[in-house]
Design a protein around this motif. Structure first.
Motif, PDB file in Angstrom:
ATOM      1  N   PRO A  14      27.479  40.562  33.598  1.00 34.16           N
ATOM      2  CA  PRO A  14      27.245  40.679  35.043  1.00 34.16           C
ATOM      3  C   PRO A  14      27.256  39.342  35.769  1.00 34.16           C
ATOM      4  CG  PRO A  14      25.190  40.948  33.847  1.00 34.16           C
ATOM      5  CD  PRO A  14      26.283  40.896  32.813  1.00 34.16           C
ATOM      6  N   HIS A  15      27.218  38.241  35.014  1.00 32.18           N
ATOM      7  CA  HIS A  15      27.171  36.922  35.632  1.00 32.18           C
ATOM      8  C   HIS A  15      28.549  36.259  35.738  1.00 32.18           C
ATOM      9  CE1 HIS A  15      22.860  37.274  35.372  1.00 32.18           C
ATOM     10  NE2 HIS A  15      22.920  37.417  34.071  1.00 32.18           N
ATOM     11  N   SER A  16      29.589  36.932  35.219  1.00 34.73           N
ATOM     12  CA  SER A  16      30.922  36.348  35.312  1.00 34.73           C
ATOM     13  C   SER A  16      31.375  36.370  36.765  1.00 34.73           C
ATOM     14  CB  SER A  16      31.906  37.125  34.441  1.00 34.73           C
ATOM     15  OG  SER A  16      32.170  38.399  35.011  1.00 34.73           O
ATOM     16  N   PRO A  17      32.192  35.405  37.168  1.00 29.51           N
ATOM     17  CA  PRO A  17      32.664  35.384  38.566  1.00 29.51           C
ATOM     18  C   PRO A  17      33.351  36.676  38.979  1.00 29.51           C
ATOM     19  CG  PRO A  17      33.156  33.297  37.480  1.00 29.51           C
ATOM     20  CD  PRO A  17      32.648  34.219  36.410  1.00 29.51           C
ATOM     21  N   GLY A  18      34.170  37.217  38.075  1.00 31.57           N
ATOM     22  CA  GLY A  18      34.892  38.438  38.412  1.00 31.57           C
ATOM     23  C   GLY A  18      33.970  39.614  38.651  1.00 31.57           C
ATOM     24  N   GLN A  19      32.947  39.770  37.793  1.00 36.39           N
ATOM     25  CA  GLN A  19      32.028  40.889  37.952  1.00 36.39           C
ATOM     26  C   GLN A  19      31.167  40.733  39.201  1.00 36.39           C
ATOM     27  OE1 GLN A  19      32.145  43.727  36.389  1.00 36.39           O
ATOM     28  NE2 GLN A  19      33.890  42.894  35.268  1.00 36.39           N
ATOM     29  N   ARG A  20      30.772  39.503  39.501  1.00 32.69           N
ATOM     30  CA  ARG A  20      29.983  39.280  40.715  1.00 32.69           C
ATOM     31  C   ARG A  20      30.799  39.633  41.956  1.00 32.69           C
ATOM     32  NH1 ARG A  20      28.370  34.327  38.216  1.00 32.69           N
ATOM     33  NH2 ARG A  20      29.658  33.177  39.704  1.00 32.69           N
ATOM     34  N   VAL A  21      32.057  39.215  41.967  1.00 27.53           N
ATOM     35  CA  VAL A  21      32.923  39.515  43.114  1.00 27.53           C
ATOM     36  C   VAL A  21      33.146  41.018  43.226  1.00 27.53           C
ATOM     37  CG1 VAL A  21      35.287  39.310  43.976  1.00 27.53           C
ATOM     38  CG2 VAL A  21      34.079  37.282  43.165  1.00 27.53           C
ATOM     39  N   ARG A  22      33.420  41.672  42.113  1.00 26.99           N
ATOM     40  CA  ARG A  22      33.671  43.110  42.132  1.00 26.99           C
ATOM     41  C   ARG A  22      32.457  43.875  42.661  1.00 26.99           C
ATOM     42  NH1 ARG A  22      33.190  47.724  39.362  1.00 26.99           N
ATOM     43  NH2 ARG A  22      31.756  46.846  37.848  1.00 26.99           N
ATOM     44  N   ALA A  23      31.273  43.494  42.185  1.00 32.64           N
ATOM     45  CA  ALA A  23      30.062  44.171  42.634  1.00 32.64           C
ATOM     46  C   ALA A  23      29.786  43.906  44.118  1.00 32.64           C
ATOM     47  CB  ALA A  23      28.876  43.719  41.782  1.00 32.64           C
ATOM     48  N   ARG A  24      30.020  42.664  44.550  1.00 37.66           N
ATOM     49  CA  ARG A  24      29.733  42.302  45.941  1.00 37.66           C
ATOM     50  C   ARG A  24      30.629  43.060  46.909  1.00 37.66           C
ATOM     51  NH1 ARG A  24      31.136  37.055  45.939  1.00 37.66           N
ATOM     52  NH2 ARG A  24      29.214  36.589  44.831  1.00 37.66           N
ATOM     53  N   HIS A  25      31.898  43.244  46.533  1.00 42.76           N
ATOM     54  CA  HIS A  25      32.851  43.848  47.466  1.00 42.76           C
ATOM     55  C   HIS A  25      33.120  45.319  47.159  1.00 42.76           C
ATOM     56  CE1 HIS A  25      33.850  40.061  49.480  1.00 42.76           C
ATOM     57  NE2 HIS A  25      33.764  39.496  48.285  1.00 42.76           N
ATOM     58  N   GLY A  26      32.530  45.835  46.075  1.00 34.63           N
ATOM     59  CA  GLY A  26      32.665  47.251  45.765  1.00 34.63           C
ATOM     60  C   GLY A  26      34.079  47.691  45.464  1.00 34.63           C
ATOM     61  N   ILE A  27      34.805  46.892  44.685  1.00 31.30           N
ATOM     62  CA  ILE A  27      36.192  47.246  44.350  1.00 31.30           C
ATOM     63  C   ILE A  27      36.320  47.473  42.850  1.00 31.30           C
ATOM     64  CG2 ILE A  27      37.120  45.932  46.294  1.00 31.30           C
ATOM     65  CD1 ILE A  27      37.956  43.805  44.214  1.00 31.30           C
ATOM     66  N   ALA A  28      37.374  48.154  42.464  1.00 29.02           N
ATOM     67  CA  ALA A  28      37.658  48.374  41.057  1.00 29.02           C
ATOM     68  C   ALA A  28      38.173  47.086  40.424  1.00 29.02           C
ATOM     69  CB  ALA A  28      38.689  49.487  40.894  1.00 29.02           C
ATOM     70  N   GLY A  29      37.742  46.826  39.217  1.00 25.09           N
ATOM     71  CA  GLY A  29      38.194  45.648  38.488  1.00 25.09           C
ATOM     72  C   GLY A  29      39.289  45.999  37.500  1.00 25.09           C
ATOM     73  N   VAL A  30      39.649  45.027  36.661  1.00 21.39           N
ATOM     74  CA  VAL A  30      40.737  45.253  35.703  1.00 21.39           C
ATOM     75  C   VAL A  30      40.370  46.325  34.684  1.00 21.39           C
ATOM     76  CG1 VAL A  30      41.775  42.983  35.941  1.00 21.39           C
ATOM     77  CG2 VAL A  30      39.903  43.287  34.328  1.00 21.39           C
ATOM     78  N   ARG A  31      39.077  46.463  34.372  1.00 19.12           N
ATOM     79  CA  ARG A  31      38.668  47.497  33.431  1.00 19.12           C
ATOM     80  C   ARG A  31      38.976  48.882  33.988  1.00 19.12           C
ATOM     81  NH1 ARG A  31      33.081  47.639  30.088  1.00 19.12           N
ATOM     82  NH2 ARG A  31      33.749  45.500  29.817  1.00 19.12           N
ATOM     83  N   GLN A  32      38.695  49.080  35.261  1.00 15.73           N
ATOM     84  CA  GLN A  32      38.978  50.379  35.887  1.00 15.73           C
ATOM     85  C   GLN A  32      40.483  50.619  35.993  1.00 15.73           C
ATOM     86  OE1 GLN A  32      36.569  48.213  37.044  1.00 15.73           O
ATOM     87  NE2 GLN A  32      34.948  49.485  36.141  1.00 15.73           N
ATOM     88  N   GLN A  33      41.245  49.549  36.297  1.00 16.06           N
ATOM     89  CA  GLN A  33      42.707  49.679  36.326  1.00 16.06           C
ATOM     90  C   GLN A  33      43.240  50.127  34.973  1.00 16.06           C
ATOM     91  OE1 GLN A  33      44.949  46.359  37.993  1.00 16.06           O
ATOM     92  NE2 GLN A  33      43.132  45.671  39.090  1.00 16.06           N
ATOM     93  N   ALA A  34      42.730  49.504  33.910  1.00 16.10           N
ATOM     94  CA  ALA A  34      43.188  49.844  32.568  1.00 16.10           C
ATOM     95  C   ALA A  34      42.843  51.280  32.208  1.00 16.10           C
ATOM     96  CB  ALA A  34      42.560  48.875  31.561  1.00 16.10           C
ATOM     97  N   ALA A  35      41.606  51.689  32.500  1.00 17.51           N
ATOM     98  CA  ALA A  35      41.167  53.043  32.158  1.00 17.51           C
ATOM     99  C   ALA A  35      41.985  54.102  32.888  1.00 17.51           C
ATOM    100  CB  ALA A  35      39.682  53.203  32.476  1.00 17.51           C
ATOM    101  N   ALA A  36      42.515  53.751  34.052  1.00 13.59           N
ATOM    102  CA  ALA A  36      43.355  54.676  34.831  1.00 13.59           C
ATOM    103  C   ALA A  36      44.825  54.583  34.453  1.00 13.59           C
ATOM    104  CB  ALA A  36      43.186  54.395  36.319  1.00 13.59           C
ATOM    105  N   GLY A  37      45.153  53.781  33.452  1.00 14.74           N
ATOM    106  CA  GLY A  37      46.549  53.644  33.047  1.00 14.74           C
ATOM    107  C   GLY A  37      47.358  52.735  33.942  1.00 14.74           C
ATOM    108  N   TYR A  38      46.712  51.745  34.529  1.00 10.29           N
ATOM    109  CA  TYR A  38      47.359  50.721  35.358  1.00 10.29           C
ATOM    110  C   TYR A  38      48.258  51.320  36.446  1.00 10.29           C
ATOM    111  CZ  TYR A  38      45.604  47.107  32.273  1.00 10.29           C
ATOM    112  OH  TYR A  38      44.777  46.268  31.571  1.00 10.29           O
ATOM    113  N   PRO A  39      47.646  52.035  37.399  1.00 11.71           N
ATOM    114  CA  PRO A  39      48.468  52.640  38.466  1.00 11.71           C
ATOM    115  C   PRO A  39      49.265  51.638  39.287  1.00 11.71           C
ATOM    116  CG  PRO A  39      46.107  52.773  38.978  1.00 11.71           C
ATOM    117  CD  PRO A  39      46.218  52.362  37.537  1.00 11.71           C
ATOM    118  N   MET A  40      48.738  50.416  39.501  1.00  9.74           N
ATOM    119  CA  MET A  40      49.497  49.438  40.284  1.00  9.74           C
ATOM    120  C   MET A  40      50.767  48.999  39.561  1.00  9.74           C
ATOM    121  SD  MET A  40      48.137  48.891  43.265  1.00  9.74           S
ATOM    122  CE  MET A  40      48.621  47.262  43.816  1.00  9.74           C
ATOM    123  N   LEU A  41      50.727  48.983  38.251  1.00  7.65           N
ATOM    124  CA  LEU A  41      51.931  48.669  37.489  1.00  7.65           C
ATOM    125  C   LEU A  41      52.917  49.832  37.553  1.00  7.65           C
ATOM    126  CD1 LEU A  41      50.506  46.933  34.275  1.00  7.65           C
ATOM    127  CD2 LEU A  41      51.969  45.888  36.001  1.00  7.65           C
TER     128      LEU A  41
END
Length: 281
Positions: free
Chosen positions: A149-176
């Protein structure tokens, strides 16, 4: 003899996929201009890394992509893949003196390499889109794995309420699947030179992706600005338009002035290159 070949084929495929993964990261590094990102000619918005730093990192990661391909071919569980990723990150940091050059690629490209190897070992389709969907095989364990929870990426994701790379991967990388791969395929099929097609695809990603690197460096305002600039570039024809290169170079100067760097988009660009290359491997 056929039994021997069946045993050797996953190993040969894994070595080939590992090489393609490294090649795709090198291809992303070599592309220029890339607003705010490291190229062979300048460090972009970064004052702690350059192309040499990236090359040292790539050398340190060369065995990781082969090993995670072997694990994928063996249908290894996610914890085994995660262990390989943790080891690879440590190797990267040793090679770069503690600088994060490829953490995002270790995760996303590593999973895609494993999925590509698993598809091959099971006789499944290996189109780029199907490989992206193949990552969902590990979704339950992936989403349940511990976070820092202290990594820069996780702090940013939590602060702005957006999906991170883990969520992208679990969804099968829809942006790709829905953006990067179609954009790159169409650009190449239309006759754009490879470098131009990669620049075009990168800017398509910057225009649409909630890039955590941009959020970390520029906040919501920086992300909005970068996405607007990229969307304008694409609306004006992207790399199909005359004079696209000096326009993109000028835009890069504006990114540097704001210290913005779309590293998440760059990771997905490298993933796109790998996914296309592995189709023919």
């Amino acid at each position: 003899m056929s039994a021997v070949l069946n045993v050797l084929r996953p190993c040969v495929d894994s070595v080939r996929l590992g090489r393609l993964a490294v090649d795709s990261l090198h291809a992303e590094l070599a592309v220029a201009p890339k607003p705010g990102l490291v190229t062979p000619f300048d460090p972009g918005s970064h004052d702690d890394m350059d192309a040499g730093t990236f090359l040292r990192s790539l050398f340190a990661l060369r065995h990781y992509f082969r090993d995670i391909a072997l694990a994928g071919a063996d249908d290894a569980p996610f914890p085994a893949l995660r262990t390989l990723g943790i080891q690879a990150e440590a190797a990267m940091l040793r090679a770069t003196g503690g600088i994060n050059t490829h953490r995002g690629a270790i995760f996303s490209l590593g999973l895609l390499v494993a999925a590509a190897a698993r598809c091959r070992s099971m006789g499944l389709p290996v189109s780029g889109e199907q490989v992206c969907l193949g990552v969902r095989h590990w979704s339950p364990e992936l989403l349940a794995a511990p976070l820092d929870p202290h990594s820069p990426g996780q702090r940013v994701r939590a602060r702005h309420g957006i999906a991170g790379v883990r969520q992208q991967a679990a969804a099968g990388y829809p942006m790709l699947r829905t953006l990067a791969l179609p954009t790159l395929r169409e650009a190449l099929a239309a006759g754009l030179p490879r470098e131009a097609a990669l620049c075009h695809t990168l800017m398509a990603l910057v225009a649409k992706l909630d890039d955590i690197n941009l959020l970390h460096r520029g906040g919501a305002e920086g992300l909005h600005w970068a996405r607007t600039q990229a969307a304008t570039f694409m609306a004006d024809g992207g790399a199909f338009a005359a004079g696209w290169r000096p326009r993109l170079q000028q835009l890069g100067e504006a990114f540097v002035a704001r210290r913005l760097s779309p590293g998440g988009s760059a990771d997905l660009l490298a993933c796109s290159v790998f996914l296309l290359q592995q189709e023919a491997a």
